[in-house]
Scaffold this motif. Sequence first.
Motif, PDB file in Angstrom:
ATOM      1  N   LEU A 434       0.821  -1.206   0.000  1.00 14.54           N
ATOM      2  CA  LEU A 434       0.000   0.000   0.000  1.00 14.54           C
ATOM      3  C   LEU A 434       0.855   1.256   0.000  1.00 14.54           C
ATOM      4  O   LEU A 434       0.542   2.233  -0.690  1.00 14.54           O
ATOM      5  CB  LEU A 434      -0.918  -0.014   1.230  1.00 14.54           C
ATOM      6  N   VAL A 435       1.935   1.244   0.772  1.00 17.16           N
ATOM      7  CA  VAL A 435       2.839   2.403   0.790  1.00 17.16           C
ATOM      8  C   VAL A 435       3.451   2.614  -0.590  1.00 17.16           C
ATOM      9  O   VAL A 435       3.545   3.748  -1.088  1.00 17.16           O
ATOM     10  CB  VAL A 435       3.933   2.210   1.864  1.00 17.16           C
ATOM     11  N   GLN A 436       3.854   1.529  -1.246  1.00 15.86           N
ATOM     12  CA  GLN A 436       4.433   1.654  -2.580  1.00 15.86           C
ATOM     13  C   GLN A 436       3.402   2.190  -3.577  1.00 15.86           C
ATOM     14  O   GLN A 436       3.726   3.029  -4.432  1.00 15.86           O
ATOM     15  CB  GLN A 436       4.950   0.294  -3.036  1.00 15.86           C
ATOM     16  N   LEU A 443       3.676  10.211  -7.288  1.00 16.05           N
ATOM     17  CA  LEU A 443       4.652  10.517  -8.343  1.00 16.05           C
ATOM     18  C   LEU A 443       4.062  10.383  -9.739  1.00 16.05           C
ATOM     19  O   LEU A 443       4.801  10.399 -10.734  1.00 16.05           O
ATOM     20  CB  LEU A 443       5.863   9.589  -8.203  1.00 16.05           C
ATOM     21  N   ARG A 444       2.735  10.204  -9.827  1.00 14.72           N
ATOM     22  CA  ARG A 444       1.987  10.149 -11.080  1.00 14.72           C
ATOM     23  C   ARG A 444       2.299   8.916 -11.903  1.00 14.72           C
ATOM     24  O   ARG A 444       2.068   8.895 -13.119  1.00 14.72           O
ATOM     25  CB  ARG A 444       2.223  11.405 -11.928  1.00 14.72           C
ATOM     26  N   ARG A 445       2.830   7.866 -11.279  1.00 15.25           N
ATOM     27  CA  ARG A 445       3.004   6.599 -11.991  1.00 15.25           C
ATOM     28  C   ARG A 445       1.673   5.858 -12.088  1.00 15.25           C
ATOM     29  O   ARG A 445       1.510   5.002 -12.955  1.00 15.25           O
ATOM     30  CB  ARG A 445       4.046   5.745 -11.281  1.00 15.25           C
ATOM     31  N   HIS A 446       0.778   6.112 -11.151  1.00 15.31           N
ATOM     32  CA  HIS A 446      -0.587   5.623 -11.191  1.00 15.31           C
ATOM     33  C   HIS A 446      -1.499   6.817 -10.912  1.00 15.31           C
ATOM     34  O   HIS A 446      -1.068   7.817 -10.332  1.00 15.31           O
ATOM     35  CB  HIS A 446      -0.847   4.525 -10.159  1.00 15.31           C
ATOM     36  N   PHE A 481      -3.263  18.874  -6.072  1.00 20.54           N
ATOM     37  CA  PHE A 481      -1.988  19.251  -5.463  1.00 20.54           C
ATOM     38  C   PHE A 481      -0.920  19.377  -6.541  1.00 20.54           C
ATOM     39  O   PHE A 481      -0.857  18.562  -7.477  1.00 20.54           O
ATOM     40  CB  PHE A 481      -1.567  18.209  -4.419  1.00 20.54           C
ATOM     41  N   ASP A 482      -0.067  20.373  -6.400  1.00 21.53           N
ATOM     42  CA  ASP A 482       0.961  20.595  -7.407  1.00 21.53           C
ATOM     43  C   ASP A 482       2.052  19.528  -7.312  1.00 21.53           C
ATOM     44  O   ASP A 482       2.153  18.783  -6.341  1.00 21.53           O
ATOM     45  CB  ASP A 482       1.556  21.995  -7.274  1.00 21.53           C
ATOM     46  N   ARG A 483       2.883  19.491  -8.341  1.00 25.19           N
ATOM     47  CA  ARG A 483       3.892  18.437  -8.444  1.00 25.19           C
ATOM     48  C   ARG A 483       4.880  18.484  -7.290  1.00 25.19           C
ATOM     49  O   ARG A 483       5.256  17.434  -6.732  1.00 25.19           O
ATOM     50  CB  ARG A 483       4.629  18.589  -9.780  1.00 25.19           C
ATOM     51  N   HIS A 484       5.297  19.666  -6.893  1.00 27.95           N
ATOM     52  CA  HIS A 484       6.288  19.791  -5.822  1.00 27.95           C
ATOM     53  C   HIS A 484       5.727  19.249  -4.511  1.00 27.95           C
ATOM     54  O   HIS A 484       6.422  18.500  -3.790  1.00 27.95           O
ATOM     55  CB  HIS A 484       6.690  21.258  -5.665  1.00 27.95           C
ATOM     56  N   ALA A 485       4.472  19.584  -4.185  1.00 29.57           N
ATOM     57  CA  ALA A 485       3.875  19.097  -2.937  1.00 29.57           C
ATOM     58  C   ALA A 485       3.737  17.579  -2.950  1.00 29.57           C
ATOM     59  O   ALA A 485       3.974  16.914  -1.936  1.00 29.57           O
ATOM     60  CB  ALA A 485       2.510  19.756  -2.729  1.00 29.57           C
ATOM     61  N   ARG A 486       3.368  17.016  -4.099  1.00 30.84           N
ATOM     62  CA  ARG A 486       3.229  15.564  -4.180  1.00 30.84           C
ATOM     63  C   ARG A 486       4.575  14.866  -4.037  1.00 30.84           C
ATOM     64  O   ARG A 486       4.685  13.833  -3.373  1.00 30.84           O
ATOM     65  CB  ARG A 486       2.569  15.163  -5.507  1.00 30.84           C
ATOM     66  N   GLU A 487       5.614  15.418  -4.657  1.00 28.70           N
ATOM     67  CA  GLU A 487       6.934  14.799  -4.551  1.00 28.70           C
ATOM     68  C   GLU A 487       7.466  14.859  -3.130  1.00 28.70           C
ATOM     69  O   GLU A 487       8.074  13.895  -2.640  1.00 28.70           O
ATOM     70  CB  GLU A 487       7.905  15.480  -5.523  1.00 28.70           C
ATOM     71  N   LEU A 488       7.245  15.982  -2.449  1.00 27.70           N
ATOM     72  CA  LEU A 488       7.674  16.075  -1.054  1.00 27.70           C
ATOM     73  C   LEU A 488       6.909  15.087  -0.186  1.00 27.70           C
ATOM     74  O   LEU A 488       7.481  14.457   0.714  1.00 27.70           O
ATOM     75  CB  LEU A 488       7.474  17.504  -0.542  1.00 27.70           C
ATOM     76  N   ALA A 489       5.612  14.951  -0.424  1.00 28.69           N
ATOM     77  CA  ALA A 489       4.817  14.003   0.348  1.00 28.69           C
ATOM     78  C   ALA A 489       5.270  12.570   0.079  1.00 28.69           C
ATOM     79  O   ALA A 489       5.336  11.745   1.001  1.00 28.69           O
ATOM     80  CB  ALA A 489       3.338  14.173   0.022  1.00 28.69           C
ATOM     81  N   ALA A 490       5.598  12.246  -1.174  1.00 32.23           N
ATOM     82  CA  ALA A 490       6.082  10.902  -1.497  1.00 32.23           C
ATOM     83  C   ALA A 490       7.407  10.618  -0.805  1.00 32.23           C
ATOM     84  O   ALA A 490       7.631   9.512  -0.283  1.00 32.23           O
ATOM     85  CB  ALA A 490       6.225  10.746  -3.017  1.00 32.23           C
ATOM     86  N   ALA A 491       8.302  11.615  -0.795  1.00 36.67           N
ATOM     87  CA  ALA A 491       9.591  11.428  -0.134  1.00 36.67           C
ATOM     88  C   ALA A 491       9.417  11.226   1.366  1.00 36.67           C
ATOM     89  O   ALA A 491      10.081  10.377   1.979  1.00 36.67           O
ATOM     90  CB  ALA A 491      10.495  12.632  -0.406  1.00 36.67           C
TER      91      ALA A 491
END
Length: 532
Positions: A434-436, A443-446, A481-491
């Motif tokens: 689920l985390v993956q 990261l917009r892969r799905h 949500f913008d790309r930067h916020a999503r990437e930070l949340a993923a990290a």
Amino acid sequence: MSVHYTLNLRVFWPLVTGLCTALVCLYHVLRGSGGARAEPLDGADGGFPLLKVAILLLLGYILLRCRHAVRQRFLPGSPRLGRHTAFSPRHFREPSLAILLESYYEHEVRLSPHVLGHSKAHVSRIVGELVRAGRARGSPGPIPGGALALAFRGDFIQVGSAYEQHKIRRPDGFDVLVPLRLPPLVALEPRGLGAEPGLSPGFHGCFVCALKAPPGASGAHWLRDCKPFADGFCVDVRGRRHLSAALVLRWFQSHLQRSLATVRYSLEERCRVSLTPGGLEQPPTLHILPCRTDYGCCRLSMAVRLIPAVHLGDSVFLVAPPPPPSPFGPLSELPGGLRAEALWGVNTARQEQKLLSWLQERAPPGACYLKCLQLLKALRDLGARGLDPMAATQWGRILSSYVLKTALLAVLLRKGAAAQGWDEAHLVERLEELVQFLRDCLLRRHTLFHCVLGPGGAAVEVGPLPKVLREAAPVDLLAVFDRHARELAAARLLSTWRRLPQLLRAYGGPRYLARCPPPGSQRTQGFPEDEP
């Protein structure tokens, strides 16, 4: 309020030892008051066996504490981040993480079924009396009565995690839909905004409701007859009268206040109640506080969000106000003559409950779907530790409980309801999956779509849906949500998962509450990829 619903050995054994010591002291006092009659013939100390029992209990407690300390100290830790990939085959397969997760679940996440059931029954009684009083009072708004009055339908619908069996920590928050009855002369023509050109993604899940004449009504006469209702509860959108969520919410809050004044006296013997208006951005909240004379087993303070709802059919409701379209700030400007006060949200809680039940019925015995969802929420809460208030708010919006539940449903529907590997023995692997999946969505892969709206939703599994929902455009829950916020949340999500054993050891016990600052007190800006 911190409540633990399982046996806490850190408290139980000291209490037993203290009780036995008190009994030994009481025995000596009573024996001494007997004088010479209590003196043993051989001069032996008759209290020695009881004293030995107390000493043995104390030694047993000390041994248990030492065993717990050694276990916490020497459990194998997680591998360092630089030596493994994030989701390698051996990552987090040690028994330590499974043990820590189970302990954390029992002491910090799991709710007592008894306490939760008692809380839901208490909420049901209070809200039921309030809604019945509101129905009996009629409409106090711009149309004080008659065939064009807006009114309570007389029932209420309990929704949310507490009623889907995946609420965590404390049963102190509930959501209740209060259906409204429209006048017989008023019919609605709802329309989704998912395909509206030039509209921000945050509004794709919203709806507008134009007024229309019911079947058999004459157009000219209908316009004249329903004018009082249209003037009181509608706004103009592109030349047509639309039901206003803002005006209905304002009427709803006023009607609730009057209804509460009617039943407040009869409720005083059981609890104290108060109503906090939510303005135009939040529904009102009913606060239920225990009475001083209430000596029941579950004296809890609860907050119940009362949400006005308009029934579309097939257990689907439009709700006011709609969910906030962006993480911060007011509603953005709407194109094409749309007005923010005319926007409604959609609630498909009944369909989602049916979908969860459908999955449970087809699942192997002992499946841990809901436990995985509860632990995923707990992981989200652990990830918020150390963030400043603004970053913690954005983190909570991106990984909201609804997003986490939708991610679980998406994984289950993709793999099949009867897929193997969802038993307790594979809990860590399923949680990692689920985390993956969430990381890939961020990261917009799905793409994480709403599980009911649109032609690709779960309508086949949950039964019939209104046509307006079947024909709605798919809604991407993370597109706002913008790309930067999503990437930070993923990290940060990945960092939290990698450090999960350390976080569970640090935050998994009651002693943490006394030595560590609360969430938000550490002023870490943004979403750091890793923390020391």
